[in-house]
Design a protein around this motif. Structure first.
Motif, PDB file in Angstrom:
ATOM      1  N   THR A   1       0.598  -1.264  -0.065  1.00  0.00           N
ATOM      2  CA  THR A   1       0.019  -0.005  -0.136  1.00  0.00           C
ATOM      3  C   THR A   1       0.949   1.206  -0.055  1.00  0.00           C
ATOM      4  OG1 THR A   1       0.054   0.034   2.498  1.00  0.00           O
ATOM      5  CG2 THR A   1      -1.989  -1.223   1.048  1.00  0.00           C
TER       6      THR A   1
ATOM      7  N   LYS B   1      -0.381   8.811   2.464  1.00  0.00           N
ATOM      8  CA  LYS B   1      -1.684   9.319   1.930  1.00  0.00           C
ATOM      9  C   LYS B   1      -1.453  10.028   0.756  1.00  0.00           C
ATOM     10  CE  LYS B   1      -4.734   8.296   5.609  1.00  0.00           C
ATOM     11  NZ  LYS B   1      -5.945   8.921   6.787  1.00  0.00           N
TER      12      LYS B   1
ATOM     13  N   PHE C   1      -0.511   8.596  -3.182  1.00  0.00           N
ATOM     14  CA  PHE C   1      -1.499   8.307  -4.210  1.00  0.00           C
ATOM     15  C   PHE C   1      -1.822   9.721  -5.229  1.00  0.00           C
ATOM     16  CE2 PHE C   1      -6.091   8.535  -5.024  1.00  0.00           C
ATOM     17  CZ  PHE C   1      -6.239   7.652  -6.036  1.00  0.00           C
TER      18      PHE C   1
ATOM     19  N   GLN D   1      -9.540   0.836  -5.503  1.00  0.00           N
ATOM     20  CA  GLN D   1      -9.525   0.986  -4.034  1.00  0.00           C
ATOM     21  C   GLN D   1     -10.595  -0.008  -3.434  1.00  0.00           C
ATOM     22  OE1 GLN D   1      -9.640   4.634  -2.337  1.00  0.00           O
ATOM     23  NE2 GLN D   1     -10.744   4.113  -0.597  1.00  0.00           N
TER      24      GLN D   1
ATOM     25  N   ASN E   1      -4.386   1.877  -2.108  1.00  0.00           N
ATOM     26  CA  ASN E   1      -4.890   2.715  -1.165  1.00  0.00           C
ATOM     27  C   ASN E   1      -5.399   1.729  -0.150  1.00  0.00           C
ATOM     28  OD1 ASN E   1      -4.539   5.521  -2.181  1.00  0.00           O
ATOM     29  ND2 ASN E   1      -6.571   5.252  -3.282  1.00  0.00           N
TER      30      ASN E   1
ATOM     31  N   HIS F   1      -9.544   4.809   2.807  1.00  0.00           N
ATOM     32  CA  HIS F   1      -8.873   6.081   2.191  1.00  0.00           C
ATOM     33  C   HIS F   1      -9.816   6.924   1.455  1.00  0.00           C
ATOM     34  CE1 HIS F   1      -5.577   8.987   0.685  1.00  0.00           C
ATOM     35  NE2 HIS F   1      -6.175   8.865  -0.550  1.00  0.00           N
TER      36      HIS F   1
ATOM     37  N   SER G   1     -10.209   8.632  -1.299  1.00  0.00           N
ATOM     38  CA  SER G   1     -10.161   8.994  -2.712  1.00  0.00           C
ATOM     39  C   SER G   1     -11.102   9.921  -3.206  1.00  0.00           C
ATOM     40  CB  SER G   1      -9.880   7.612  -3.455  1.00  0.00           C
ATOM     41  OG  SER G   1     -11.172   6.971  -3.372  1.00  0.00           O
TER      42      SER G   1
END
Length: 657
Positions: free
Chosen positions: A59, A63, A66, A119, A346, A350, A352
């Protein structure tokens, strides 16, 4: 009809044994089917076969990795060399109206759909489409598209590395005539060269320029920048039928580009995520430097006015809207499978959704910002040469390797600005390239995780992918390589991605169920996202995709390549190869759907029935046919003369979500 929810066990999960009508045998069959389709547990650390242990699926380390990866992948050369040209060509500032409309109804929803799907499924482009098995061919189609894209996109980096290395000099080599690659038609029209006096120490290049200029009425002259590009860099031949041989200086640049890509991704996304901190942010530094320099030059304002001056009458032209729609797919990198791969790394919870909004602002903002960088400099070039900005404006490779290098040559300390510009192009292209390769690798590694996620097999597999892509790319660094490059660019990933995106919307919104997917997103985020996306995925986005696809198909014209010596028309066999490249990806959608239907339905019996005659009267039967009929009835077998029924199918038990 309401159904009572089955009881949960102590972990809050459904106990299969508590569901009425479910037997141990059926549970065992289902477990075997899941094991067969997905392979071993992707998070397992142990190996039952005595081989290397399976590595856990990675992963993102942070954060923000990504978001930077999405920006680095999607914000690329299309934002710099395609959007500004389309903007001035299609009405200047007025083009922003259809562009921003397309961003809202198509770009952001489709981008977010692919990211959220990855995800939720925690798998790459192929495995993620287990969510809708009959359309799992979408995953294979995107994998083929991104493979072709990787092969020819890195050739652009090879050209850029070539120009970068050539820029480390006191005088840029494309500014003069009289070199070994120049012809007698070469003209160097730079203002600093034209202002030289006819002193006895005049250089050979100015003499060559003067001779060419005086004979330009009889023979069409070619500027020195174009000759450098065509004769020195490409060594271009007369056509795709005449590759001659590999151009080894370009081949070495291509090899260097693939080595850089491999080193960026071989250790996985945690390492490549750190590389993104440089490759995704540095281009903005170089663009800002070039913009500050550009707007301080004379003529820059004229270039910016030319770029943004609105011509609202052009909005009535359908082609303007088609250009806006296709630009969205180029700049948002939709239907390539790589966004699904990025989203799959992710954490499950998360946000997104927030990242998708930030990404949209960054992507479209970069496109507009790049227009200021490009046209401020082109305005200066037009001012120096006393021509219109329209005469120097280009798009694609023509901008990066002809128009902009010519503009840079007009500046004081030109080699310094050339280094800055080509470094910016490399950084813009590099992260797009290695994320594209990562998307391809992720799709295949996830599909065969039990084998490829052990020991150093993934690193070896990435190396094999890079080597294969390098050898495919060698066909584009021959003397006829530019023609091959144009063929890949025009057919393998242009209109087809619109069709793929259409099926993505159909698969999620209409087959899997848009309400069901919304519930899945709420499971991930803990809140309900804006209902706008539901409407978009179900209605506006698929309409957007199919309308742009149809309009682009209506406006289709066979590929040509414009050169100073004329327009080259591709032979029919080359066009056939181009359509073959396009079909190589699109064909996977119906092929996989047909395979799934055959594998998971009683298709064999249905086909067997459909191939046999029906409605025969007894007098129409041969003796052995009548004997077979009697035996079938005697043994209660389904016969060709008895109406076919499938006792295993209940019409009242259709799938509901």
């Amino acid at each position: 009809m309401s159904m009572e929810k089955p009881p949960l066990d102590e972990n809050g999960k459904v106990n299969p044994m508590s569901i009425p009508g479910i037997t141990n045998a059926e549970i065992k069959d289902k477990e075997d089917e899941i094991h067969e389709d997905k392979g071993p547990d992707t998070n397992s650390e142990t190996a039952s076969d005595g081989g290397p242990p399976m590595k856990k699926r990675e992963t993102w380390g942070r954060k923000i990795d990504f978001l930077l990866a999405c920006i680095g992948f999607s914000v690329g050369l299309g934002n710099v060399w395609r959007f500004p040209y389309l903007c001035y060509k299609n009405g200047g500032g007025a083009f922003l109206i259809p562009y921003l409309i397309m961003v809202v109804i198509g770009g952001v929803p489709l981008f977010y759909l692919e990211v959220a799907l990855g995800q939720f499924m925690s798998e790459g482009g192929i495995g993620a489409w287990r969510i809708c098995p009959i359309l799992q061919g979408i995953g294979w189609a995107t994998t083929v598209i991104v493979f072709f894209l990787n092969c020819y996109y890195n050739v652009i980096l090879a050209w850029t590395f070539y120009y970068l290395f050539a820029s480390f000099t006191t005088q840029l080599p494309w500014t003069t005539c009289g070199n070994e690659w120049n012809t007698d038609r070469c003209v160097s029209s730079f203002s600093w060269l034209q202002n030289r006096t006819n002193s006895t120490n005049a250089t050979a290049d100015s003499i060559s320029s003067t001779v060419a200029a005086t004979t330009s009425k009889a023979v069409k002259s070619i500027d020195s920048v174009t000759e450098y590009w065509e004769h020195k860099v490409l060594g271009i031949s007369s056509g795709i039928h005449d590759p001659i041989t590999i151009k080894w200086d370009l081949a070495l640049c291509l090899l260097f580009a693939w080595i850089v890509v491999y080193l960026c991704i071989c250790k996985g996304i945690r390492t490549s995520g750190k590389v993104m901190y440089v490759t995704a942010t540095s281009p903005y530094i170089f663009m800002t430097i070039l913009l500050v320099r550009g707007v301080t030059l004379p003529g820059a304002v004229d270039g910016l006015i030319f770029y943004l001056k609105p011509e609202f009458a052009k909005l009535a032209d359908v082609q303007v809207w088609v250009d806006a729609g296709t630009q969205i797919f180029f700049s948002y990198s939709i239907s390539l499978g790589a966004l699904t791969a990025l989203g799959s790394y992710n954490e499950f919870h998360h946000n997104s959704y927030r990242d998708a909004i930030i990404f949209a602002c960054a992507n479209s903002g970069t496109s507009i910002f790049a227009g200021f960088v490009i046209f401020s400099t082109l305005g200066y070039m037009a001012f120096q040469q006393q021509v219109s900005v329209a005469d120097v404006a280009e798009s694609g490779p023509g901008l990066a390797f002809i128009a902009y290098p010519a503009a840079l040559a007009e500046m004081p300390a030109a080699p310094v600005w050339a280094v800055f510009f080509f470094l910016m192009i490399i950084l813009l292209g590099l992260d797009s390239q290695f994320v594209g390769v990562e998307g391809l690798v992720t799709a295949i590694v996830d599909q065969y995780a039990g084998y490829l996620r052990r020991g150093y097999r993934r690193e070896i597999f990435i190396g094999i992918i890079c080597i294969i892509s390098f050898f495919v790319g060698l066909s584009m660094v021959t003397h006829g390589g530019m023609y091959v490059f144009q063929l890949f660019d025009y057919y393998s990933g242009s209109r087809i991605i619109l069709l793929v995106a259409f099926f993505e919307c159909i698969g999620i919104a209409w087959i899997y169920g848009v309400n069901r997917f919304y519930d899945n997103l709420e499971m991930m985020y803990g809140f309900r996202i804006n209902p706008f996306f539901k409407i978009s995925w179900a209605v506006t986005a698929p309409i957007f995709c199919i309308v742009v696809f149809v309009l682009s198909a209506i406006n289709y014209s066979e590929l040509t390549y414009s050169r100073p010596t004329g327009v080259y028309e591709y032979p029919s066999w080359a066009v056939g190869i181009g359509w073959g490249l396009a079909c190589c990806s699109a064909v996977w959608i119906p092929v996989v759907a047909l395979y799934k239907l055959i594998r998971y339905s009683n298709c064999y019996q249905t086909l067997k029935f459909l191939l046999k005659p029906e409605g025969f009267k007894p007098h129409q039967l041969r003796p052995k046919d009548l004997e077979h009929e009697l035996n079938s009835v005697k043994h209660n077998n389904v016969d060709m003369f008895v109406p076919y029924t499938n006792a295993g199918f209940n019409e009242n038990e259709s799938t509901k979500f």
